[in-house]
Design a protein around this motif. Structure first.
Motif, mmCIF file in Angstrom:
data_model
loop_
_atom_site.group_PDB
_atom_site.id
_atom_site.type_symbol
_atom_site.label_atom_id
_atom_site.label_comp_id
_atom_site.label_asym_id
_atom_site.label_seq_id
_atom_site.Cartn_x
_atom_site.Cartn_y
_atom_site.Cartn_z
ATOM 1 N N TYR A 188 -18.366 -27.284 -20.305
ATOM 2 C CA TYR A 188 -18.475 -26.265 -21.341
ATOM 3 C C TYR A 188 -17.668 -25.016 -20.996
ATOM 4 O O TYR A 188 -17.623 -24.066 -21.774
ATOM 5 N N GLY A 189 -17.075 -24.997 -19.803
ATOM 6 C CA GLY A 189 -16.236 -23.873 -19.395
ATOM 7 C C GLY A 189 -16.932 -22.810 -18.573
ATOM 8 O O GLY A 189 -16.362 -21.747 -18.328
ATOM 9 N N PHE A 190 -18.138 -23.076 -18.100
ATOM 10 C CA PHE A 190 -18.872 -22.080 -17.324
ATOM 11 C C PHE A 190 -18.597 -22.202 -15.836
ATOM 12 O O PHE A 190 -18.410 -23.304 -15.313
ATOM 13 N N ASN A 191 -18.624 -21.053 -15.163
ATOM 14 C CA ASN A 191 -18.780 -21.056 -13.715
ATOM 15 C C ASN A 191 -20.235 -21.455 -13.501
ATOM 16 O O ASN A 191 -21.107 -21.007 -14.248
ATOM 17 N N ILE A 231 -29.906 -31.230 -0.341
ATOM 18 C CA ILE A 231 -29.338 -31.230 -1.689
ATOM 19 C C ILE A 231 -27.909 -30.716 -1.677
ATOM 20 O O ILE A 231 -27.036 -31.264 -2.353
ATOM 21 N N GLN A 232 -27.650 -29.677 -0.892
ATOM 22 C CA GLN A 232 -26.300 -29.105 -0.873
ATOM 23 C C GLN A 232 -25.262 -30.127 -0.435
ATOM 24 O O GLN A 232 -24.119 -30.105 -0.905
ATOM 25 N N LYS A 233 -25.641 -31.049 0.435
ATOM 26 C CA LYS A 233 -24.699 -32.062 0.931
ATOM 27 C C LYS A 233 -24.132 -32.939 -0.179
ATOM 28 O O LYS A 233 -23.047 -33.487 -0.033
ATOM 29 N N VAL A 234 -24.865 -33.104 -1.279
ATOM 30 C CA VAL A 234 -24.415 -33.998 -2.349
ATOM 31 C C VAL A 234 -23.801 -33.256 -3.533
ATOM 32 O O VAL A 234 -23.344 -33.888 -4.487
ATOM 33 N N LEU A 235 -23.777 -31.929 -3.493
ATOM 34 C CA LEU A 235 -23.317 -31.155 -4.644
ATOM 35 C C LEU A 235 -21.830 -31.318 -4.920
ATOM 36 O O LEU A 235 -21.026 -31.429 -3.995
ATOM 37 N N ASN A 236 -21.502 -31.268 -6.210
ATOM 38 C CA ASN A 236 -20.096 -31.175 -6.605
ATOM 39 C C ASN A 236 -19.502 -29.948 -5.935
ATOM 40 O O ASN A 236 -20.202 -28.975 -5.654
ATOM 41 N N LYS A 237 -18.214 -29.971 -5.708
ATOM 42 C CA LYS A 237 -17.562 -28.929 -4.905
ATOM 43 C C LYS A 237 -17.454 -27.564 -5.592
ATOM 44 O O LYS A 237 -17.647 -26.554 -4.961
ATOM 45 N N ASP A 238 -17.096 -27.505 -6.840
ATOM 46 C CA ASP A 238 -16.830 -26.232 -7.501
ATOM 47 C C ASP A 238 -18.093 -25.580 -8.031
ATOM 48 O O ASP A 238 -18.209 -25.296 -9.221
ATOM 49 N N VAL A 239 -19.020 -25.316 -7.140
ATOM 50 C CA VAL A 239 -20.285 -24.705 -7.528
ATOM 51 C C VAL A 239 -20.681 -23.692 -6.458
ATOM 52 O O VAL A 239 -20.431 -23.895 -5.273
ATOM 53 N N THR A 240 -21.250 -22.590 -6.896
ATOM 54 C CA THR A 240 -21.753 -21.570 -5.982
ATOM 55 C C THR A 240 -23.207 -21.898 -5.672
ATOM 56 O O THR A 240 -23.980 -22.187 -6.575
ATOM 57 N N VAL A 241 -23.555 -21.858 -4.406
ATOM 58 C CA VAL A 241 -24.930 -22.138 -3.997
ATOM 59 C C VAL A 241 -25.613 -20.830 -3.605
ATOM 60 O O VAL A 241 -25.071 -20.035 -2.837
ATOM 61 N N ARG A 270 -29.649 -11.064 -7.757
ATOM 62 C CA ARG A 270 -29.316 -10.223 -6.600
ATOM 63 C C ARG A 270 -27.997 -10.658 -5.954
ATOM 64 O O ARG A 270 -27.276 -9.844 -5.399
ATOM 65 N N THR A 271 -27.714 -11.945 -6.026
ATOM 66 C CA THR A 271 -26.596 -12.531 -5.283
ATOM 67 C C THR A 271 -25.308 -12.616 -6.090
ATOM 68 O O THR A 271 -24.222 -12.403 -5.546
#
Length: 182
Positions: A40-43, A55-65, A84-85
């Motif tokens: 949809y074009g979102f960050n 969970i982080q180990k399996v995440l798609n790459k272009d995502v902020t955790v 906050r972040t």
């Protein structure tokens, strides 16, 4: 800049496994949600808490955790941690265990001129929830315990009528995960 925030920090207490890692046609549910929002074009940012490293180990790459170490305090603590972040003007809060609605739902929310907008389908509110940076500090410093309570406390909230029943689908049990995600 608009960021779609996937709330995925919980323990999945009502399911037999982590909802974030539920398999949907060979793909993890959390990645399906991320991919849909990115299309949809979102960050996209994901708030993790319980089993965050797994969970982080399996995440798609272009995502902020965003790591919410206080996830036991409930979903509102994850919303606060995200605000906050993360930097940005507009945030769309989605749940990992709810099917991502059609793009038109997000477009309708983004047209709102108010700092808080909630999807309404057939007279009932549901996620996603839009929150603008202008109310970020008020939310972060709120003593309320739940996002819906905070939204209800705001003087100007736009209740945006949408035409997508998926906003009411909540896959918080094994049966519901199967029903909504296959």
């Amino acid at each position: 800049m608009t960021t779609a925030v996937v709330l995925a920090a919980g323990r999945s207490r009502r399911t037999s496994g982590l909802k974030q890692l539920y398999r949907v046609h060979g793909e993890y549910l959390i990645n399906l949600q991320i991919r849909t929002l990115q299309s949809y074009g979102f960050n996209v940012a994901v708030v993790l808490g319980y089993e965050a490293e797994r969970i982080q180990k399996v995440l798609n790459k272009d995502v902020t955790v965003v790591w919410n170490k206080k996830y036991e305090k409930g979903m509102f603590s994850s919303v606060k941690k995200a605000l906050r972040t993360l930097d940005g003007d507009t945030f769309l809060f989605c749940h990992v265990d709810r099917p991502v609605p059609e793009r038109a739902v997000f477009e309708a929310l983004l047209k709102s001129e108010k700092a808080v907008a909630v999807a309404f389908y057939e007279g009932e509110k549901a996620p996603p929830v839009l929150i603008c940076a202008s109310v970020k500090n008020a939310l972060i410093h709120s003593d309320l315990k739940r996002l819906d309570e905070w939204v209800a406390s705001q003087k100007e909230v736009d209740h945006v009528e949408v035409n997508d029943a998926k906003v009411h689908c909540n896959a918080n049990t094994d049966e519901a995960l199967k029903r909504y995600f296959g």
